[in-house]
Design a protein around this motif. Sequence first.
Motif, mmCIF file in Angstrom:
data_model
loop_
_atom_site.group_PDB
_atom_site.id
_atom_site.type_symbol
_atom_site.label_atom_id
_atom_site.label_comp_id
_atom_site.label_asym_id
_atom_site.label_seq_id
_atom_site.Cartn_x
_atom_site.Cartn_y
_atom_site.Cartn_z
ATOM 1 N N GLN A 179 10.050 -14.353 9.541
ATOM 2 C CA GLN A 179 8.819 -13.571 9.752
ATOM 3 C C GLN A 179 9.166 -12.269 10.489
ATOM 4 O O GLN A 179 8.677 -11.195 10.148
ATOM 5 N N VAL A 204 12.099 -25.905 18.418
ATOM 6 C CA VAL A 204 11.119 -26.856 17.850
ATOM 7 C C VAL A 204 10.768 -27.943 18.865
ATOM 8 O O VAL A 204 9.611 -28.378 18.952
ATOM 9 N N ALA A 255 8.629 -33.511 7.642
ATOM 10 C CA ALA A 255 10.072 -33.432 7.382
ATOM 11 C C ALA A 255 10.650 -32.113 7.866
ATOM 12 O O ALA A 255 11.869 -31.925 7.873
ATOM 13 N N VAL A 292 9.800 -28.519 12.932
ATOM 14 C CA VAL A 292 8.895 -28.978 13.983
ATOM 15 C C VAL A 292 8.491 -30.430 13.734
ATOM 16 O O VAL A 292 8.530 -31.279 14.630
ATOM 17 N N THR A 339 -5.396 -26.496 5.094
ATOM 18 C CA THR A 339 -4.901 -27.736 5.715
ATOM 19 C C THR A 339 -5.459 -27.863 7.121
ATOM 20 O O THR A 339 -5.937 -28.915 7.529
ATOM 21 N N LEU A 397 15.544 -21.253 3.624
ATOM 22 C CA LEU A 397 14.368 -21.720 4.384
ATOM 23 C C LEU A 397 13.071 -21.142 3.812
ATOM 24 O O LEU A 397 12.024 -21.777 3.869
HETATM 25 N N1 LIG Z 1 3.543 -21.531 17.600
HETATM 26 C C1 LIG Z 1 4.789 -21.842 17.804
HETATM 27 O O1 LIG Z 1 5.251 -21.793 18.940
HETATM 28 C C2 LIG Z 1 5.646 -22.274 16.634
HETATM 29 C C3 LIG Z 1 6.911 -22.849 16.889
HETATM 30 C C4 LIG Z 1 7.664 -23.299 15.799
HETATM 31 C C5 LIG Z 1 7.168 -23.141 14.492
HETATM 32 N N2 LIG Z 1 5.961 -22.536 14.304
HETATM 33 C C6 LIG Z 1 5.425 -22.379 12.933
HETATM 34 O O2 LIG Z 1 5.197 -23.673 12.396
HETATM 35 C C7 LIG Z 1 5.407 -23.673 10.982
HETATM 36 C C8 LIG Z 1 6.371 -24.798 10.618
HETATM 37 O O3 LIG Z 1 7.641 -24.546 11.208
HETATM 38 P P1 LIG Z 1 8.890 -25.460 10.808
HETATM 39 O O4 LIG Z 1 10.054 -24.993 11.610
HETATM 40 O O5 LIG Z 1 8.530 -26.900 10.868
HETATM 41 O O6 LIG Z 1 9.079 -25.028 9.268
HETATM 42 P P2 LIG Z 1 9.933 -25.733 8.108
HETATM 43 O O7 LIG Z 1 11.160 -26.353 8.691
HETATM 44 O O8 LIG Z 1 10.065 -24.736 7.025
HETATM 45 O O9 LIG Z 1 9.022 -26.961 7.622
HETATM 46 C C9 LIG Z 1 7.832 -26.773 6.954
HETATM 47 C C10 LIG Z 1 7.461 -28.101 6.283
HETATM 48 O O10 LIG Z 1 6.145 -27.996 5.764
HETATM 49 C C11 LIG Z 1 6.029 -28.886 4.668
HETATM 50 N N3 LIG Z 1 4.869 -28.440 3.905
HETATM 51 C C12 LIG Z 1 4.705 -27.325 3.156
HETATM 52 N N4 LIG Z 1 3.429 -27.265 2.679
HETATM 53 C C13 LIG Z 1 2.782 -28.353 3.179
HETATM 54 C C14 LIG Z 1 1.429 -28.839 3.087
HETATM 55 N N5 LIG Z 1 0.485 -28.195 2.376
HETATM 56 N N6 LIG Z 1 1.106 -29.993 3.734
HETATM 57 C C15 LIG Z 1 2.027 -30.665 4.457
HETATM 58 N N7 LIG Z 1 3.329 -30.255 4.597
HETATM 59 C C16 LIG Z 1 3.682 -29.110 3.953
HETATM 60 C C17 LIG Z 1 7.377 -28.842 3.983
HETATM 61 O O11 LIG Z 1 7.638 -30.183 3.648
HETATM 62 P P3 LIG Z 1 8.064 -30.825 2.226
HETATM 63 O O12 LIG Z 1 9.389 -30.184 1.803
HETATM 64 O O13 LIG Z 1 8.162 -32.274 2.573
HETATM 65 O O14 LIG Z 1 6.954 -30.470 1.268
HETATM 66 C C18 LIG Z 1 8.343 -28.458 5.125
HETATM 67 O O15 LIG Z 1 9.092 -29.580 5.543
HETATM 68 C C19 LIG Z 1 5.896 -22.258 10.628
HETATM 69 O O16 LIG Z 1 4.802 -21.492 10.185
HETATM 70 C C20 LIG Z 1 6.388 -21.707 11.972
HETATM 71 O O17 LIG Z 1 6.332 -20.303 12.052
HETATM 72 C C21 LIG Z 1 5.198 -22.107 15.352
#
Ligand SMILES: NC(=O)c1ccc[n+]([C@@H]2O[C@H](COP(=O)([O-])OP(=O)(O)OC[C@H]3O[C@@H](n4cnc5c(N)ncnc54)[C@H](OP(=O)(O)O)[C@@H]3O)[C@@H](O)[C@H]2O)c1
Length: 322
Positions: free
Chosen positions: A45, A127, A153, A156, A223, A303
Amino acid sequence: MQALTLPRFGGPDAFTLSDLEVPSPGSGEVLVRVHATSINPLDYQVRRGDYADLVPLPAITGHDVSGVVEAVGSGVSAFKPGDAVWYTPEIFGGPGSYAEYHVASEAIVGHKPAGLTHLEAASLSLVGGTVWEALISRAGLRVGESILIQGAAGGVGHIAVQVAKATGAFVIATASDYNADFVRSIGADVVIDYRAEDYVTAVNRETAGAGVDVVLDTIGGDTLEKSPHVLAQLGRIVSIVDITTPQNLVEAWGRNASYHFVFTRQNRGKLDELSTLVQRGLLKPHHGATYPLAGIPDAHALLETPRNGLRGKIGIAVAQED
Ligand SMILES: NC(=O)c1ccc[n+]([C@@H]2O[C@H](COP(=O)([O-])OP(=O)(O)OC[C@H]3O[C@@H](n4cnc5c(N)ncnc54)[C@H](OP(=O)(O)O)[C@@H]3O)[C@@H](O)[C@H]2O)c1
């Protein structure tokens, strides 16, 4: 030192491998030889310019460090050269971790959990800190409660499942079909394939209509908006994503819901709490792929690809593991 710098916002090819001066630690700061970092969605991002106002160019991005203290500035009391440490650099507060050396205030640095390699520790700092803040500090998840973890998965999500399980919660998780076994293996009681079935229907079936006490939303949009439909009375919803569209909150009102919006903050305290869970065998980060420093552009491209099959984090090996 070698560092991956960002001279302009753009695609993964915007990065340049540069030779820079090793920075010096100021008062209250430590200089760390970075052994490993990892990739977060925040990194791509930042790279594509989503937070351009907060990121002066050229920039070094990257939000996880595991490494060894090389030198300390005046007044540093908690660390000495040779200590293994881990932390998340101040977000939007200076150079990040895509480099062989990094300087940080000792206040945000923790002693690395002995049971983790540098790659594992670097896959946990951001995370893990986010999950701690979301589930423990803000939602106050308690023994015997139930929680829905979206994106279980992911970077986070796979930590959230383990932390929720460690608190004694009943864990319902969403993931694609190919990740269901992984999510079950780290502690989920129920896994919903969110592509095959509407998660609201599935959670209400699994809880016999009672709903869950806490929802952790890592997805946003529709969601997040549907979350109150799976919430028990007086339940809590925690969102870690920025919300760019209006949300209909009528159902939240009917259920006396509380919302928490989390943007993770850095401090040593939560790193130490996570270390305790690691030492007790209750928490282990998983990296589904590993790249060298120069491979970060490929790691970003992976990613950013939807349905990439990844489990957990992408680790970046900056120096050889010791
Ligand atoms: N506010 C904060 O402090 C903070 C900190 C960390 C992260 N974040 C944000 O949190 C988000 C997730 O981060 P991350 O590190 O976990 O990302 P990531 O490793 O890319 O994981 C995202 C996961 O979302 C799943 N997914 C996609 N669409 C989905 C849906 N409609 N319903 C349920 N699961 C879905 C995917 O799983 P499958 O492959 O199983 O489909 C994937 O495993 C990002 O937007 C990030 O910027 C915010």
